[in-house]
Scaffold this active site. Sequence first.
Site, PDB file in Angstrom:
ATOM      1  N   VAL A   1      31.585  -9.704  40.644  1.00  0.00           N
ATOM      2  CA  VAL A   1      31.721  -9.628  42.099  1.00  0.00           C
ATOM      3  C   VAL A   1      33.187  -9.348  42.389  1.00  0.00           C
ATOM      4  O   VAL A   1      34.051  -9.584  41.551  1.00  0.00           O
ATOM      5  CB  VAL A   1      31.258 -10.928  42.815  1.00  0.00           C
ATOM      6  CG1 VAL A   1      29.748 -11.077  42.725  1.00  0.00           C
ATOM      7  CG2 VAL A   1      31.959 -12.156  42.279  1.00  0.00           C
ATOM      8  N   SER A   2      33.453  -8.847  43.586  1.00  0.00           N
ATOM      9  CA  SER A   2      34.809  -8.394  43.905  1.00  0.00           C
ATOM     10  C   SER A   2      35.753  -9.500  44.349  1.00  0.00           C
ATOM     11  O   SER A   2      36.958  -9.395  44.154  1.00  0.00           O
ATOM     12  CB  SER A   2      34.754  -7.321  44.990  1.00  0.00           C
ATOM     13  OG  SER A   2      34.053  -6.207  44.510  1.00  0.00           O
ATOM     14  N   THR A   3      35.223 -10.544  44.972  1.00  0.00           N
ATOM     15  CA  THR A   3      36.109 -11.585  45.490  1.00  0.00           C
ATOM     16  C   THR A   3      35.707 -12.956  44.971  1.00  0.00           C
ATOM     17  O   THR A   3      34.559 -13.184  44.573  1.00  0.00           O
ATOM     18  CB  THR A   3      36.090 -11.618  47.030  1.00  0.00           C
ATOM     19  OG1 THR A   3      34.769 -11.912  47.472  1.00  0.00           O
ATOM     20  CG2 THR A   3      36.548 -10.285  47.616  1.00  0.00           C
TER      21      THR A   3
END
Length: 189
Positions: A8-10
Site C-alpha cells: 500500500v502507498s501510505t
Amino acid sequence: MKIGYARVSTLDQSLDLQIDALEKIGCEKIYQEKISGMKDDRPQLQELLTYAREGDVLCVYKLDRLGRSTKKLIEWSEELQERGIELVSIRDSIDTTTAVGKAMFKMLAVLAEMERDLISERTRAGLESARARGRVGGRPKKDNKQVEKALKLYNTEKYTVKEIEEMTSVSKATLYREIRKRKSKEELI
C-alpha cells in the site's frame, strides 16, 4: 513455491485485503510493504526477488502493486520471465502458469517493445528535424577565450580551481578535460 507481495502507498492504509487474498490462493510466504509504487527502492520487493528461485510464482493482488507505470510493469515482467519466475495477478486475472496467461504476458512485452521502438523513432526524427533547421543538440561549447584564460590561471599555480571557476565561468570538469587533452598532445610529441 507461491510467494506473495502486498503493498500500500501510505502508512495508514491496510494490507489486510491483499494478504487475505494472497493467503487464499496458497502463498506460503508474503512480503509486505507500505511505500509508494512510484519508488524504485522498495526493500521488501527486492528481498522477495532475492529469495525467489526459478519455478516460483510471484503473486500480487493487482499489477499496480508491482508498479504504477506500464514501463515499470514491463521491466518487472521481463526480469521475472528471464529468471523463470511466474506471475499471478489475482484481480487482473493474469496467470503466467497457464497458456493464456503466458500469451497475455508476451503481448504486454510485445507492446512494450513497440512503445520503446516508437519513442526511439520519434526521438531520431526530432533530432533530424532540428539538425535540418541548423540546431545542434547538447550543451553549448564554452568560449575558447575563457577556457584559455582558465588554463593560464591554472598554470600560474596561484589560484585554486574553485577561484578559476569563479573568475572564468569555466567548470572544473571542462578545465580538467582541457588539461588532459593538452597533456596527451604533449605526450604524442
